[in-house]
Design a protein around this motif. Structure first.
Motif, PDB file in Angstrom:
ATOM      1  N   LEU A  48       0.835  -1.198   0.000  1.00  0.00           N
ATOM      2  CA  LEU A  48       0.000   0.000   0.000  1.00  0.00           C
ATOM      3  C   LEU A  48       0.868   1.246   0.000  1.00  0.00           C
ATOM      4  O   LEU A  48       0.609   2.208  -0.723  1.00  0.00           O
ATOM      5  CB  LEU A  48      -0.925  -0.018   1.216  1.00  0.00           C
ATOM      6  N   SER A  49       1.938   1.222   0.840  1.00  0.00           N
ATOM      7  CA  SER A  49       2.872   2.347   0.857  1.00  0.00           C
ATOM      8  C   SER A  49       3.552   2.502  -0.486  1.00  0.00           C
ATOM      9  O   SER A  49       3.717   3.605  -0.997  1.00  0.00           O
ATOM     10  CB  SER A  49       3.905   2.126   1.964  1.00  0.00           C
ATOM     11  N   ASP A  50       3.955   1.363  -1.112  1.00  0.00           N
ATOM     12  CA  ASP A  50       4.604   1.416  -2.428  1.00  0.00           C
ATOM     13  C   ASP A  50       3.676   2.023  -3.475  1.00  0.00           C
ATOM     14  O   ASP A  50       4.111   2.805  -4.331  1.00  0.00           O
ATOM     15  CB  ASP A  50       5.032   0.013  -2.869  1.00  0.00           C
ATOM     16  N   LEU A 121      17.842   3.762  -5.802  1.00  0.00           N
ATOM     17  CA  LEU A 121      16.918   4.892  -5.717  1.00  0.00           C
ATOM     18  C   LEU A 121      17.622   6.132  -5.170  1.00  0.00           C
ATOM     19  O   LEU A 121      17.402   7.255  -5.651  1.00  0.00           O
ATOM     20  CB  LEU A 121      15.728   4.522  -4.837  1.00  0.00           C
ATOM     21  N   ASN A 122      18.473   5.959  -4.151  1.00  0.00           N
ATOM     22  CA  ASN A 122      19.224   7.104  -3.627  1.00  0.00           C
ATOM     23  C   ASN A 122      20.104   7.715  -4.713  1.00  0.00           C
ATOM     24  O   ASN A 122      20.213   8.940  -4.846  1.00  0.00           O
ATOM     25  CB  ASN A 122      20.084   6.662  -2.443  1.00  0.00           C
ATOM     26  N   LYS A 123      20.717   6.848  -5.505  1.00  0.00           N
ATOM     27  CA  LYS A 123      21.568   7.329  -6.589  1.00  0.00           C
ATOM     28  C   LYS A 123      20.746   8.098  -7.629  1.00  0.00           C
ATOM     29  O   LYS A 123      21.168   9.152  -8.133  1.00  0.00           O
ATOM     30  CB  LYS A 123      22.274   6.141  -7.229  1.00  0.00           C
ATOM     31  N   GLN A 179      11.960   1.970 -11.293  1.00  0.00           N
ATOM     32  CA  GLN A 179      12.671   1.287 -10.196  1.00  0.00           C
ATOM     33  C   GLN A 179      11.716   0.951  -9.056  1.00  0.00           C
ATOM     34  O   GLN A 179      11.786  -0.135  -8.459  1.00  0.00           O
ATOM     35  CB  GLN A 179      13.809   2.181  -9.685  1.00  0.00           C
ATOM     36  N   TYR A 180      10.792   1.912  -8.743  1.00  0.00           N
ATOM     37  CA  TYR A 180       9.791   1.618  -7.701  1.00  0.00           C
ATOM     38  C   TYR A 180       8.933   0.420  -8.116  1.00  0.00           C
ATOM     39  O   TYR A 180       8.612  -0.452  -7.302  1.00  0.00           O
ATOM     40  CB  TYR A 180       8.893   2.841  -7.470  1.00  0.00           C
ATOM     41  N   ASP A 181       8.523   0.394  -9.415  1.00  0.00           N
ATOM     42  CA  ASP A 181       7.727  -0.735  -9.914  1.00  0.00           C
ATOM     43  C   ASP A 181       8.497  -2.045  -9.764  1.00  0.00           C
ATOM     44  O   ASP A 181       7.941  -3.073  -9.354  1.00  0.00           O
ATOM     45  CB  ASP A 181       7.367  -0.514 -11.396  1.00  0.00           C
ATOM     46  N   GLN A 182       9.797  -2.011 -10.131  1.00  0.00           N
ATOM     47  CA  GLN A 182      10.598  -3.237 -10.058  1.00  0.00           C
ATOM     48  C   GLN A 182      10.739  -3.710  -8.613  1.00  0.00           C
ATOM     49  O   GLN A 182      10.624  -4.900  -8.327  1.00  0.00           O
ATOM     50  CB  GLN A 182      11.976  -2.970 -10.676  1.00  0.00           C
ATOM     51  N   VAL A 188       6.487  -8.432  -4.113  1.00  0.00           N
ATOM     52  CA  VAL A 188       5.358  -9.349  -4.357  1.00  0.00           C
ATOM     53  C   VAL A 188       5.870 -10.759  -4.646  1.00  0.00           C
ATOM     54  O   VAL A 188       5.311 -11.760  -4.169  1.00  0.00           O
ATOM     55  CB  VAL A 188       4.497  -8.832  -5.522  1.00  0.00           C
ATOM     56  N   THR A 189       6.966 -10.847  -5.430  1.00  0.00           N
ATOM     57  CA  THR A 189       7.541 -12.160  -5.754  1.00  0.00           C
ATOM     58  C   THR A 189       8.034 -12.852  -4.481  1.00  0.00           C
ATOM     59  O   THR A 189       7.804 -14.052  -4.284  1.00  0.00           O
ATOM     60  CB  THR A 189       8.694 -11.997  -6.747  1.00  0.00           C
ATOM     61  N   LEU A 190       8.692 -12.073  -3.608  1.00  0.00           N
ATOM     62  CA  LEU A 190       9.172 -12.649  -2.346  1.00  0.00           C
ATOM     63  C   LEU A 190       8.006 -13.117  -1.487  1.00  0.00           C
ATOM     64  O   LEU A 190       8.059 -14.193  -0.882  1.00  0.00           O
ATOM     65  CB  LEU A 190       9.995 -11.597  -1.588  1.00  0.00           C
TER      66      LEU A 190
END
Length: 603
Positions: A48-50, A121-123, A179-182, A188-190
Motif C-alpha cells: 500500500l505504501s509502495d 533509488l538514492n543514486k 525502479q519503484y515498480d521493479q 510481491v515475488t518474495l
C-alpha cells in the motif's frame, strides 16, 4: 492374563503418543496460519505504501509538465489580471511539487513514505536533484523578473533552462518510477515465494500427520475390532467358566456399542439386502431422509425418493452391481421435494456362509454441487456481459463509420458539388465576344477553382492527411495543431521535446494520429479550454504523447461508471484503439483545473 495387561498398557501408551502428535500437528498448522497471516498483512501494508509512492512519483511528472505548461502560458500572457492569476497558480504548483519531492527523497511519516530507500533509488534521486533545483531556481527567478516586467531576454533564457531541465527531469523520474515498480514486483515475488513455502510446509505437516497419526490409528482400530470380535467369541464359549471372561465380554459389548453409536451418528450408512430391501439404516442417514424406522419393510430406493423413475434407476444399480460393488454420484428428489446429491459407495459383505448383504456408505455433496452450479451460472453471466459490451462497441463503431461517411458525403455535396455546379454554369455563360466580362469571369473562375482545390484537400485531409503518409507522425501532428488552431481560434501548440524523427509502421502511425485527433477534439468540444499543448517525447523503447488542456476537467470515476452504456463509450474506444497497437493510456483530470491524456506506445 499378564500378557493382556501388558498389551493394554502398550496400547494406552501408543494412543497417548498419537494424541500428543495430533495436538502437536494442530498447533503447528495453527502457528503456520498465524505466521502466514502476519506476513501477508505486513506485505500488504508495504505494498500500500509502495502504491502511494508510485502514484506520487507519477504526479511529480505531471506537476513538472504542468509547471512548464503554466510558465509557457505566463510567458505568452499580456493581460495583467491573467499574469497575476498564472503566478498564483505557478506558486501553488511549485509548493506541491517541492513538498512531494521532499517527501519522496527524505520520507514522510504522515504519508507513510519511508526515509530509507535502496541504493539505486538514492543514486537516482541524487542524479535528479540538480535538475529539480535548477527548475525551482529558474522558476522563482522568472517570477521575480516577470513581476518587474524587465529583461525579456533573460526571461527567454530562463524558459530555455526550465524546458531543458524539465525534459531531463521527466526521463530520470521515469527511471525512478520504473525502479519503484521493479522493487514492488520483487516484494510481491518474495511474498509469493514465502506463501508457497508456508503452503508446502503445511502440506508436509498434513502428510506427516496422515503417515504417523491417522494411518497408525486406523491400524490400531482394526486390531482393536479384531480383538473385540475374538474376545466376543471366546466369551460365548467360556462365559459360564470364569467371571473374568464374563467381564471381558461385557467390556467388549460396551466398546462395540460405542463404535456402533459413533457410526450411527457420524456416517451416512445403511445395510441392504441383494434384492434392494432395506435391512438397517444409520441414525444420521435416517434424519437426512426423514425416514420413519417404524414403517413396514421397504426397498432402499423407496426410502430415498418418491419418484418412480429415480427408484427404477437405483434398483437397477443394486441388481447389476450387488456382487461386484459400485461407487459413484447419484442425485434424487427427496420426499420433501428437495434435490440431494450423494457420493455413494456400495460394498458387498458376506455375513455367513451362503448369506450376504450390501453395506452402503454415502457422503452428502449437495452443497458442493450447488456451489459448482453457481460458479457455472456466474461464468455464463460474465460471458454474456462481455458479449453485450462487444456488441455495443461494434454497433458504435459502425454508427461512427456511417456518420463519418454521411459527413464526408454532405461536405462533398454541399461544398465541392455546389462549387463544381457553379463552375459549370460560369463556363457555359462565357461570351468570348465580350472580352471585358470574359476577363472578369476568368478571374472569378480562377478563385472558384482554388476554392474547389482547397475543399478537396480538406476532405482528403480528414480522410487520410497526406502529411502522415509522406512525412510521418511528427509532421502530421504539427500540421493538425496548426490547422485546428486556425479553424477554432484556440491556442493549440505542438512540441517535439526529444526531437523524434523516426518513422513507424503505417498502422501504428494512423492509430496514434486518430488517438491524438480524438483527444484534441474532445478538449475543444467538451472541455471549454483556451490553451492546448501537445508534447511528443521518446526513450529507447517508448514513444509518449501528452495532450494538456486548461479546460473544466471531469470526474474520471463517474465516466468509468458509464462504460457499459452508449453514453460512456468514448474511453472504451480509445482503450480499444491503444490496445490494438500494444500501447497504454493514462488520464489525469481535475475538475476546474484541466485534463492530461498520455499515450505510451512501444517502438
Amino acid at each position: 492374563m499378564s500378557s493382556s495387561k501388558n498389551d493394554t498398557t502398550i496400547d494406552s501408551i501408543s494412543f497417548k503418543n498419537l494424541r500428543r502428535l495430533y495436538l502437536f500437528a494442530l498447533l503447528t498448522i495453527a502457528l503456520t496460519v498465524l505466521v502466514s497471516q502476519f506476513i501477508l498483512q505486513y506485505n500488504l501494508n508495504r505494498q500500500l505504501s509502495d502504491s502511494k509512492i508510485i502514484n506520487t512519483s507519477g504526479k511529480q511528472r505531471m506537476l513538472s509538465q504542468k509547471l512548464t505548461k503554466e510558465l509557457l502560458i505566463l510567458h505568452a500572457a499580456t493581460d495583467p489580471s491573467k499574469v497575476e492569476m498564472e503566478k498564483k497558480r505557478i506558486d501553488s504548483i511549485l509548493n506541491r511539487w517541492k513538498f512531494n519531492h521532499n517527501a519522496l527523497v527524505y520520507g514522510n511519516e504522515k504519508l507513510g513514505f519511508p526515509e530509507e530507500k535502496s541504493a539505486l533509488l538514492n543514486k537516482l534521486y541524487q542524479s535528479i536533484q540538480p535538475n529539480f533545483e535548477a527548475i525551482i531556481a529558474a522558476s522563482h527567478q522568472y517570477l521575480q523578473i516577470k513581476k518587474n516586467e524587465q529583461n525579456p531576454e533573460k526571461l527567454k533564457q530562463l524558459i530555455t533552462i526550465i524546458l531543458d531541465n524539465e525534459r531531463v527531469f521527466l526521463t530520470k523520474m521515469n527511471q525512478i518510477v520504473e525502479q519503484y515498480d521493479q522493487e514492488a514486483l520483487e516484494k510481491v515475488t518474495l511474498q509469493s515465494k514465502t506463501e508457497y513455502g508456508i503452503l508446502l510446509f503445511t502440506l508436509l505437516v498434513l502428510v506427516l500427520e496422515f503417515l504417523f497419526i491417522f494411518k497408525p490409528t486406523n491400524k490400531k482400530i482394526e486390531i482393536l475390532i479384531s480383538k473385540l470380535l475374538t474376545s466376543e467369541r471366546k466369551a460365548l464359549k467360556l462365559a459360564y467358566n470364569t467371571e473374568v471372561l464374563s467381564e471381558i465380554k461385557e467390556n467388549s459389548v460396551k466398546e462395540l456399542k460405542s463404535l456402533n453409536y459413533a457410526m450411527e451418528n457420524t456416517l451416512l450408512y445403511c445395510r441392504v439386502a441383494p434384492n434392494g430391501t432395506l435391512i438397517h439404516i444409520g441414525e444420521k442417514f435416517s434424519k437426512l431422509l426423514h425416514y420413519n424406522k417404524s414403517t413396514t419393510e421397504q426397498r432402499f430406493s423407496q426410502v430415498l425418493t418418491a419418484s418412480e423413475k429415480e427408484q427404477h434407476s437405483i434398483d437397477r444399480i443394486i441388481a447389476e452391481k450387488h456382487r461386484s460393488g459400485w461407487q459413484g454420484e447419484i442425485t434424487f428428489t427427496s420426499k420433501e421435494d428437495t434435490t440431494i446429491w450423494l457420493d455413494l459407495s456400495m460394498v458387498p459383505v458376506t455375513i455367513k456362509k451362503g448369506a450376504s448383504e450390501l453395506l452402503i456408505i454415502c457422503f452428502d455433496i449437495t452443497e458442493r454441487k450447488k456451489a459448482q452450479q453457481e460458479v457455472e451460472r456466474l461464468n455464463i453471466e460474465s460471458s454474456e456481459a462481455k458479449i453485450n459490451q462487444q456488441k455495443i462497441i461494434s454497433s458504435k463503431i459502425i454508427e461512427n463509420q456511417e456518420n463519418e461517411q454521411n459527413r464526408i458525403a454532405k461536405e462533398i455535396h454541399d461544398g465541392i458539388g455546389q462549387m463544381l455546379t457553379g463552375l459549370k454554369f460560369s463556363l457555359e455563360s462565357i461570351n468570348l465576344d465580350d472580352k471585358e466580362k470574359t476577363s472578369q469571369k476568368m478571374e472569378y473562375l480562377k478563385q472558384l477553382s482554388l476554392d474547389i482545390i482547397k475543399g478537396v484537400r480538406t476532405a482528403t485531409f480528414n480522410l487520410m492527411p497526406p502529411e502522415l503518409s509522406d512525412h510521418g507522425i511528427v509532421s502530421s501532428l504539427s500540421k493538425l495543431c496548426q490547422e485546428l488552431s486556425k479553424l477554432t481560434g484556440k491556442s493549440i501548440v505542438f512540441y517535439n521535446k526529444s526531437q523524434f524523427e523516426q518513422r513507424l509502421d503505417s498502422l501504428t502511425e494512423i492509430n496514434i494520429y486518430r488517438l491524438s485527433q480524438e483527444a484534441i477534439n474532445n478538449a475543444i468540444k467538451y472541455a471549454d479550454s483556451t490553451h492546448i499543448i501537445v508534447q511528443l517525447s521518446h526513450s529507447t523503447s517508448i514513444l509518449s504523447i501528452t495532450i494538456d488542456d486548461n479546460g473544466k476537467g471531469f470526474d474520471l470515476q463517474s465516466v468509468e461508471k458509464k462504460r457499459n452504456s452508449t453514453s460512456g463509450m468514448g474511453l472504451v474506444f480509445m482503450q480499444e484503439r491503444i490496445q490494438y497497437i500494444n500501447g497504454r493510456i493514462f488520464i489525469n483530470s481535475i475538475p476546474g483545473e484541466g485534463t492530461r491524456i498520455t499515450f505510451n506506445i512501444p517502438i
